[in-house]
Scaffold this active site. Structure first.
Site, PDB file in Angstrom:
ATOM      1  N   HIS A 171      -1.778  -2.352   1.264  1.00 21.26           N
ATOM      2  CA  HIS A 171      -3.031  -2.615   1.090  1.00 21.26           C
ATOM      3  C   HIS A 171      -3.845  -4.151   0.561  1.00 21.26           C
ATOM      4  CE1 HIS A 171      -3.202   1.444   1.364  1.00 21.26           C
ATOM      5  NE2 HIS A 171      -2.461   1.350   1.107  1.00 21.26           N
ATOM      6  N   ASP A 182       3.818   0.984  -1.672  1.00 28.46           N
ATOM      7  CA  ASP A 182       2.279   0.796  -2.189  1.00 28.46           C
ATOM      8  C   ASP A 182       3.163   0.902  -4.038  1.00 28.46           C
ATOM      9  OD1 ASP A 182       1.010   1.213  -0.735  1.00 28.46           O
ATOM     10  OD2 ASP A 182       0.266   3.749  -0.658  1.00 28.46           O
ATOM     11  N   HIS A 209       4.822   5.943  -8.034  1.00 25.43           N
ATOM     12  CA  HIS A 209       3.902   5.640  -6.895  1.00 25.43           C
ATOM     13  C   HIS A 209       4.212   7.302  -6.455  1.00 25.43           C
ATOM     14  CE1 HIS A 209       0.668   5.426  -4.478  1.00 25.43           C
ATOM     15  NE2 HIS A 209       1.385   5.537  -3.132  1.00 25.43           N
ATOM     16  N   ASP A 231      -0.289   7.747   5.899  1.00 27.63           N
ATOM     17  CA  ASP A 231      -1.098   6.532   5.980  1.00 27.63           C
ATOM     18  C   ASP A 231      -0.074   5.014   6.394  1.00 27.63           C
ATOM     19  OD1 ASP A 231      -0.967   6.384   2.697  1.00 27.63           O
ATOM     20  OD2 ASP A 231      -1.958   4.565   2.870  1.00 27.63           O
ATOM     21  N   HIS A 232       1.298   6.011   5.752  1.00 24.04           N
ATOM     22  CA  HIS A 232       2.725   5.368   5.568  1.00 24.04           C
ATOM     23  C   HIS A 232       3.431   5.852   6.888  1.00 24.04           C
ATOM     24  CE1 HIS A 232       1.866   2.768   2.684  1.00 24.04           C
ATOM     25  NE2 HIS A 232       1.011   3.258   2.212  1.00 24.04           N
ATOM     26  N   HIS A 267       7.682   5.020   1.553  1.00 22.05           N
ATOM     27  CA  HIS A 267       7.252   6.295   0.679  1.00 22.05           C
ATOM     28  C   HIS A 267       7.028   7.596   1.685  1.00 22.05           C
ATOM     29  CE1 HIS A 267       3.610   4.295   0.345  1.00 22.05           C
ATOM     30  NE2 HIS A 267       2.822   5.265   0.527  1.00 22.05           N
TER      31      HIS A 267
END
Length: 258
Positions: A170, A132, A112, A60-61, A56
């Site tokens: 995570h 996530d 998400h 942070d991805h 996605h």
């Protein structure tokens, strides 16, 4: 045989690193930062980054994807979302894509974010890279999707084989288990898992990957149909009867403020 390791990034992210020793090619999942991947390549000369798998669009991805593609020439795979940078291959639900010689089925799992996907490899010990959407003992917050979408996405993942290894993005397991115990204080599987993960984290070890069978026993977001969860949520919100989407909505709101 592909080896899968975690490259820590930021405060609690994991970049999953798949390594094929036969071809000396690697793939990475959700590289929010290019630095750990480039450091691994520098420490392991002769290996090539072949593929970058994105679940996605959150920073942070995807933050390292463009740098890694520019540096290594790797292919970038991701969902149908204009916010995915440098994407070479757009993936849709039900499609199959080959990565390091292994076939991955694409599962659209919105909630998400609206365009979130997961990568599933079917084998005797299946792999699931779920970003996530599904966490160990938890699930992602709802930023763009609805509670109903997320509940259905989680149900879809929960229907995969129980031996599936769950590679989420995570290290949230300990805090998620504390919440799970608040939801089901009499669930012995949660108590055992909380003690185990507490010991791992105190020793400096990670808690991932999880296994889907364990998630079905201990993850409250996969257990919204259980009487113990429904009754606990109903008492908390003061409503005697809740439909599945209401149970999930109340549970997610409770976790958001836990």
């Amino acid at each position: 045989m592909v080896r899968i390791d975690a490259l820590p990034a930021f405060q609690d992210n994991y970049i999953w690193l798949l390594q094929d020793p036969t071809t000396r090619r690697i793939a990475v999942v959700d590289p929010g930062d290019a630095t750990p991947v480039l450091a691994w390549l520098e420490a392991n000369p002769g290996w090539q980054l072949a593929d970058i798998l994105i679940t996605h669009h959150h920073a942070d991805h995807i933050g390292g994807a463009e740098i890694l593609k520019r540096t290594t020439g790797a292919r970038v795979l991701g969902p149908d979302d204009e916010r995915i940078p440098a994407r070479d291959l757009t993936l849709h639900d039900g499609e199959s894509v080959e990565v390091l010689g292994y076939a991955f089925r694409i599962l659209e799992v919105p909630g998400h974010t609206r365009s979130h996907i997961a990568y599933f490899h079917a084998a005797a010990q299946p792999w699931l890279f779920c970003g996530d959407t599904l966490f160990a003992a938890g699930c992602g917050r709802l930023f763009e999707g609805t509670p109903g979408q997320m509940r259905r996405s989680l149900e879809r993942l929960a229907g995969l084989p129980e031996a599936t290894l769950v590679y989420c993005s995570h290290e949230y397991t300990l805090s998620n288990l504390r919440f799970a115990q608040a939801v089901e204080p009499d669930n012995p599987a949660i108590a055992r898992r909380l003690a185990e993960v507490t010991a791992w984290r105190n020793a400096g070890s990670g808690s991932l990957p999880s296994e889907l069978a364990l998630e079905r026993e201990t993850n409250p977001f996969l257990r919204t149909g259980e009487t113990s969860v429904k009754e606990r949520v109903a008492r908390r919100c003061g409503q005697p009867m809740l439909d599945p989407d209401q149970v999930f909505t109340e549970l997610r709101a409770w976790k958001d403020n836990f």
